[in-house]
Scaffold this motif. Structure first.
Motif, PDB file in Angstrom:
ATOM      1  N   SER A 149     112.722  42.408   3.739  1.00 11.70           N
ATOM      2  CA  SER A 149     112.880  42.013   2.350  1.00 11.70           C
ATOM      3  C   SER A 149     112.249  40.661   2.090  1.00 11.70           C
ATOM      4  CB  SER A 149     114.370  41.967   1.984  1.00 11.70           C
ATOM      5  OG  SER A 149     114.527  41.445   0.671  1.00 11.70           O
ATOM      6  N   LYS A 150     111.513  40.568   0.971  1.00 12.98           N
ATOM      7  CA  LYS A 150     110.948  39.294   0.560  1.00 12.98           C
ATOM      8  C   LYS A 150     111.965  38.518  -0.256  1.00 12.98           C
ATOM      9  CE  LYS A 150     106.204  41.015   0.434  1.00 12.98           C
ATOM     10  NZ  LYS A 150     106.508  42.364   0.824  1.00 12.98           N
ATOM     11  N   GLY A 151     113.077  39.161  -0.600  1.00 12.84           N
ATOM     12  CA  GLY A 151     114.143  38.487  -1.316  1.00 12.84           C
ATOM     13  C   GLY A 151     115.156  37.959  -0.328  1.00 12.84           C
ATOM     14  N   THR A 152     116.410  38.243  -0.569  1.00 12.72           N
ATOM     15  CA  THR A 152     117.458  37.761   0.319  1.00 12.72           C
ATOM     16  C   THR A 152     118.489  38.848   0.534  1.00 12.72           C
ATOM     17  OG1 THR A 152     119.252  36.177   0.540  1.00 12.72           O
ATOM     18  CG2 THR A 152     118.621  36.750  -1.689  1.00 12.72           C
ATOM     19  N   PRO A 153     119.014  39.008   1.770  1.00 11.33           N
ATOM     20  CA  PRO A 153     120.011  40.036   2.035  1.00 11.33           C
ATOM     21  C   PRO A 153     121.318  39.821   1.290  1.00 11.33           C
ATOM     22  CG  PRO A 153     118.999  39.244   4.068  1.00 11.33           C
ATOM     23  CD  PRO A 153     118.587  38.326   2.990  1.00 11.33           C
ATOM     24  N   SER A 154     121.535  38.601   0.758  1.00 13.58           N
ATOM     25  CA  SER A 154     122.789  38.329   0.067  1.00 13.58           C
ATOM     26  C   SER A 154     122.720  38.672  -1.412  1.00 13.58           C
ATOM     27  CB  SER A 154     123.158  36.845   0.238  1.00 13.58           C
ATOM     28  OG  SER A 154     122.129  36.001  -0.275  1.00 13.58           O
ATOM     29  N   ALA A 155     121.792  39.555  -1.797  1.00 10.64           N
ATOM     30  CA  ALA A 155     121.681  39.969  -3.193  1.00 10.64           C
ATOM     31  C   ALA A 155     122.961  40.663  -3.633  1.00 10.64           C
ATOM     32  CB  ALA A 155     120.481  40.891  -3.368  1.00 10.64           C
ATOM     33  N   TYR A 156     123.216  40.659  -4.925  1.00 15.57           N
ATOM     34  CA  TYR A 156     124.438  41.237  -5.474  1.00 15.57           C
ATOM     35  C   TYR A 156     124.138  41.793  -6.859  1.00 15.57           C
ATOM     36  CZ  TYR A 156     124.479  36.824  -8.059  1.00 15.57           C
ATOM     37  OH  TYR A 156     124.125  35.774  -8.854  1.00 15.57           O
ATOM     38  N   LYS A 157     125.099  42.511  -7.417  1.00 10.44           N
ATOM     39  CA  LYS A 157     124.962  43.083  -8.755  1.00 10.44           C
ATOM     40  C   LYS A 157     125.867  42.343  -9.726  1.00 10.44           C
ATOM     41  CE  LYS A 157     123.697  47.693  -7.101  1.00 10.44           C
ATOM     42  NZ  LYS A 157     124.018  49.142  -7.120  1.00 10.44           N
ATOM     43  N   ALA A 158     125.325  42.035 -10.907  1.00 12.92           N
ATOM     44  CA  ALA A 158     126.076  41.277 -11.909  1.00 12.92           C
ATOM     45  C   ALA A 158     125.587  41.666 -13.304  1.00 12.92           C
ATOM     46  CB  ALA A 158     125.902  39.773 -11.674  1.00 12.92           C
ATOM     47  N   PRO A 159     126.385  41.374 -14.342  1.00  7.65           N
ATOM     48  CA  PRO A 159     125.980  41.710 -15.714  1.00  7.65           C
ATOM     49  C   PRO A 159     124.759  40.904 -16.148  1.00  7.65           C
ATOM     50  CG  PRO A 159     128.345  41.328 -15.584  1.00  7.65           C
ATOM     51  CD  PRO A 159     127.761  40.873 -14.283  1.00  7.65           C
ATOM     52  N   ILE A 204     120.806  44.093 -10.275  1.00  9.46           N
ATOM     53  CA  ILE A 204     120.653  43.382  -9.006  1.00  9.46           C
ATOM     54  C   ILE A 204     120.153  41.963  -9.253  1.00  9.46           C
ATOM     55  CG2 ILE A 204     119.447  43.364  -6.795  1.00  9.46           C
ATOM     56  CD1 ILE A 204     119.195  46.403  -7.022  1.00  9.46           C
ATOM     57  N   HIS A 205     120.820  40.971  -8.628  1.00 10.77           N
ATOM     58  CA  HIS A 205     120.407  39.572  -8.632  1.00 10.77           C
ATOM     59  C   HIS A 205     120.184  39.136  -7.183  1.00 10.77           C
ATOM     60  CE1 HIS A 205     122.093  39.945 -12.628  1.00 10.77           C
ATOM     61  NE2 HIS A 205     121.728  38.709 -12.940  1.00 10.77           N
ATOM     62  N   ASP A 206     119.244  38.226  -6.976  1.00 14.29           N
ATOM     63  CA  ASP A 206     119.053  37.727  -5.626  1.00 14.29           C
ATOM     64  C   ASP A 206     120.102  36.659  -5.306  1.00 14.29           C
ATOM     65  OD1 ASP A 206     118.261  35.317  -6.770  1.00 14.29           O
ATOM     66  OD2 ASP A 206     116.124  35.723  -6.526  1.00 14.29           O
ATOM     67  N   GLY A 207     120.047  36.101  -4.099  1.00 15.86           N
ATOM     68  CA  GLY A 207     121.055  35.146  -3.666  1.00 15.86           C
ATOM     69  C   GLY A 207     121.103  33.887  -4.501  1.00 15.86           C
ATOM     70  N   GLU A 208     120.012  33.593  -5.213  1.00 18.05           N
ATOM     71  CA  GLU A 208     119.974  32.402  -6.045  1.00 18.05           C
ATOM     72  C   GLU A 208     120.375  32.682  -7.481  1.00 18.05           C
ATOM     73  OE1 GLU A 208     116.036  30.936  -5.613  1.00 18.05           O
ATOM     74  OE2 GLU A 208     116.293  30.353  -3.509  1.00 18.05           O
ATOM     75  N   THR A 210     118.885  34.927  -9.530  1.00 22.59           N
ATOM     76  CA  THR A 210     117.771  35.385 -10.370  1.00 22.59           C
ATOM     77  C   THR A 210     117.824  36.902 -10.522  1.00 22.59           C
ATOM     78  OG1 THR A 210     116.400  33.568  -9.563  1.00 22.59           O
ATOM     79  CG2 THR A 210     115.274  35.396 -10.652  1.00 22.59           C
ATOM     80  N   PRO A 211     117.835  37.424 -11.759  1.00 24.07           N
ATOM     81  CA  PRO A 211     117.899  38.880 -11.939  1.00 24.07           C
ATOM     82  C   PRO A 211     116.614  39.564 -11.493  1.00 24.07           C
ATOM     83  CG  PRO A 211     117.568  37.793 -14.050  1.00 24.07           C
ATOM     84  CD  PRO A 211     117.816  36.706 -13.049  1.00 24.07           C
ATOM     85  N   SER A 212     116.781  40.759 -10.922  1.00 22.82           N
ATOM     86  CA  SER A 212     115.615  41.529 -10.476  1.00 22.82           C
ATOM     87  C   SER A 212     115.028  42.372 -11.596  1.00 22.82           C
ATOM     88  CB  SER A 212     116.017  42.461  -9.326  1.00 22.82           C
ATOM     89  OG  SER A 212     116.890  43.484  -9.798  1.00 22.82           O
ATOM     90  N   TYR A 213     115.787  42.568 -12.666  1.00 24.15           N
ATOM     91  CA  TYR A 213     115.383  43.412 -13.787  1.00 24.15           C
ATOM     92  C   TYR A 213     115.063  44.843 -13.360  1.00 24.15           C
ATOM     93  CZ  TYR A 213     115.016  39.048 -16.385  1.00 24.15           C
ATOM     94  OH  TYR A 213     115.288  37.844 -16.982  1.00 24.15           O
ATOM     95  N   ASN A 214     115.602  45.259 -12.209  1.00 28.13           N
ATOM     96  CA  ASN A 214     115.410  46.647 -11.766  1.00 28.13           C
ATOM     97  C   ASN A 214     116.381  47.516 -12.550  1.00 28.13           C
ATOM     98  OD1 ASN A 214     115.414  49.157 -10.367  1.00 28.13           O
ATOM     99  ND2 ASN A 214     114.662  48.131  -8.529  1.00 28.13           N
ATOM    100  N   LEU A 215     115.873  48.183 -13.591  1.00 26.43           N
ATOM    101  CA  LEU A 215     116.714  48.941 -14.514  1.00 26.43           C
ATOM    102  C   LEU A 215     116.779  50.422 -14.186  1.00 26.43           C
ATOM    103  CD1 LEU A 215     115.408  47.274 -17.798  1.00 26.43           C
ATOM    104  CD2 LEU A 215     117.471  46.683 -16.512  1.00 26.43           C
ATOM    105  N   PHE A 216     115.983  50.881 -13.211  1.00 23.99           N
ATOM    106  CA  PHE A 216     115.899  52.317 -12.951  1.00 23.99           C
ATOM    107  C   PHE A 216     116.180  52.673 -11.496  1.00 23.99           C
ATOM    108  CE2 PHE A 216     113.325  51.323 -16.634  1.00 23.99           C
ATOM    109  CZ  PHE A 216     113.745  52.257 -17.557  1.00 23.99           C
ATOM    110  N   GLY A 217     116.707  51.754 -10.719  1.00 22.22           N
ATOM    111  CA  GLY A 217     117.079  52.047  -9.337  1.00 22.22           C
ATOM    112  C   GLY A 217     115.922  52.446  -8.450  1.00 22.22           C
ATOM    113  N   ILE A 218     114.725  51.920  -8.724  1.00 23.46           N
ATOM    114  CA  ILE A 218     113.552  52.274  -7.919  1.00 23.46           C
ATOM    115  C   ILE A 218     113.559  51.444  -6.640  1.00 23.46           C
ATOM    116  CG2 ILE A 218     111.035  52.410  -7.837  1.00 23.46           C
ATOM    117  CD1 ILE A 218     111.019  52.697 -10.841  1.00 23.46           C
ATOM    118  N   LYS A 219     113.510  52.110  -5.512  1.00 24.57           N
ATOM    119  CA  LYS A 219     113.556  51.425  -4.221  1.00 24.57           C
ATOM    120  C   LYS A 219     112.178  50.880  -3.830  1.00 24.57           C
ATOM    121  CE  LYS A 219     117.447  54.134  -2.476  1.00 24.57           C
ATOM    122  NZ  LYS A 219     117.929  55.075  -1.445  1.00 24.57           N
ATOM    123  N   ALA A 220     112.200  49.900  -2.966  1.00 21.69           N
ATOM    124  CA  ALA A 220     110.963  49.272  -2.492  1.00 21.69           C
ATOM    125  C   ALA A 220     110.470  50.011  -1.258  1.00 21.69           C
ATOM    126  CB  ALA A 220     111.203  47.795  -2.187  1.00 21.69           C
TER     127      ALA A 220
END
Length: 317
Positions: A149-159, A204-208, A210-220
Motif C-alpha cells: 500500500s502507498k497509503g497507510t495500513p491504519s486507514a479507517y472509514k468515517a463520514p 475510507i480515510h487514510d491514517g492522517e 485524508t478522505p480517499s473519495y472511493n465511492l464505489f468500493g473499487i479495489k487497488a
C-alpha cells in the motif's frame, strides 16, 4: 507340523479362483500365525491392485481390437480375466511391486523406521494444522497488503457528508457528466455509491484523516498505479460473509472517483453486458452482479431498492 500346515493353507489362499481361499486365510490366523497371515493379506491386496492395472490395460487393448475376431469373444475374455487374476496373485507372491512389504511394515508395527498405522490419520491434529496454515496465510496476506500500500495500513472509514441530501447534491453534477459516457441515469450511479459507502457515512480515510473519495468500493489491483488505502471489508464466499483486509483505490476528489468508476466499467470486458444495459437500471445492476462486481448475493436488489427509494426519487436537480 503346524508351520507346514499353515504354509499349506496360505498357499491355498493364493489361488485367485478358489472360493475357499479366504477360509484358508482365516484358519491360518486361528493357528496363531498372525505375521504370515498379514504378509499373505498384504500380497492379496497388492494382487487386487495389479489386477485392476491389468484390467485397465485390457480395456485399452479391447478398444483397438477387431470385433469380428474369434479372440475377442466374450468366452475368451472370461477366461482371460481368470488368467489375469491368477497372474496378479503369482506376480505379487514372488516379490511383486513392493506394495505388500510397505503394508506389512505399516500395519505390523515391527519396524522403528515406519510410522504406526494408528498414527497415519489424526484428524484432531489435521484440523489444528489446517487452522495454523489459515492463520499463517491470513497474516502473510495482511503483511503483503500493508507493504504494497502507498497509503497507510491504519486507514479507517468515517463520514464525509452530513446527510443523504448533501451526499446526492455533491455527487449529482459529476454523476450526470459521467453517466453520459455509458448512457446511464445519473441517479443509478449515485445509488451504487450510496450502497458502497452508506450514503457517504463510511468513506475510507487514510491514517492522517485524508478522505480517499472511493465511492464505489473499487479495489487497488496490480494495474492501479495511484494511491491506495488498506481497510477491513466484508466479502462473501458461497453465501457466507467474512471480514478481510483489502487495498482500495484512493482519489483526490469526488469527480476523479466517479470518472474512474465509469472508466473501470467501460474498460472491463466482463462488464460489457452491463454497459449495454445501462439505460435500464435493474438490468444494469443485475449485469454488474453477474459479472462479479460484488460478492454480496443480494447486491443488485440492494442497489435497486436505493434507486427506487424516496431520497433519490424526490431529488430534483
Amino acid at each position: 507340523m503346524d508351520t507346514m500346515q499353515t504354509r499349506s493353507q496360505l498357499e491355498m489362499a493364493r489361488n485367485a479362483n478358489d472360493l475357499g481361499s479366504l477360509n484358508s486365510l482365516r484358519e491360518a490366523i486361528a493357528n496363531g500365525e498372525d505375521e504370515q497371515a498379514l504378509q499373505e493379506t498384504a500380497q492379496q491386496f497388492e494382487a487386487i491392485f495389479v489386477q485392476m492395472m491389468l484390467k485397465s490395460m485390457r480395456k485399452a487393448q479391447d478398444a483397438l481390437a477387431d470385433e469380428n475376431s474369434p479372440f475377442n469373444s466374450e468366452q475368451v475374455k472370461f477366461y482371460r480375466d481368470m488368467h489375469d487374476q491368477q497372474l496378479a496373485v503369482d506376480l505379487t507372491s514372488n516379490g511383486g511391486m513392493g506394495l505388500a512389504d510397505i503394508i506389512v511394515k505399516q500395519l505390523g508395527q515391527n519396524n522403528p523406521d515406519y510410522t504406526p498405522a494408528s498414527a497415519i490419520r489424526a484428524d484432531g491434529n489435521l484440523s489444528s494444522i489446517n487452522l495454523q496454515v489459515k492463520q499463517q496465510v491470513a497474516s502473510a496476506r495482511e503483511s503483503v497488503l500493508a507493504s504494497a500500500s502507498k497509503g497507510t495500513p491504519s486507514a479507517y472509514k468515517a463520514p464525509l457528508f452530513e446527510s443523504r441530501e448533501a451526499f446526492v447534491e455533491a455527487l449529482y453534477p459529476h454523476a450526470e457528466n459521467a453517466a453520459r459516457e455509458i448512457g446511464a441515469d445519473p441517479k443509478a450511479i449515485i445509488a451504487q455509491a450510496a450502497v458502497e459507502t452508506g450514503w457517504g457515512q463510511y468513506v475510507i480515510h487514510d491514517g492522517e484523516g485524508t478522505p480517499s473519495y472511493n465511492l464505489f468500493g473499487i479495489k487497488a489491483n496490480h494495474q492501479w498505479q495511484g494511491k491506495q488505502a488498506v481497510v477491513d471489508t466484508v466479502e462473501y464466499s458461497q453465501g457466507i460473509a467474512s471480514k478481510q483486509k483489502a487495498g482500495f483505490r484512493a482519489y483526490d476528489s469526488i469527480e476523479a472517483s466517479i470518472n474512474d468508476y465509469v472508466d473501470f466499467i467501460r474498460s472491463g470486458a466482463r462488464y460489457q453486458q452491463a454497459v449495454d444495459n445501462s439505460h435500464n437500471p435493474q438490468a444494469y445492476y443485475q449485469s454488474l452482479q453477474q459479472a462479479g462486481y460484488a460478492t454480496d448475493p443480494a447486491y443488485a436488489n440492494k442497489l435497486m431498492a436505493v434507486y427506487q427509494g424516496s431520497t433519490l426519487s424526490q431529488y430534483n436537480p
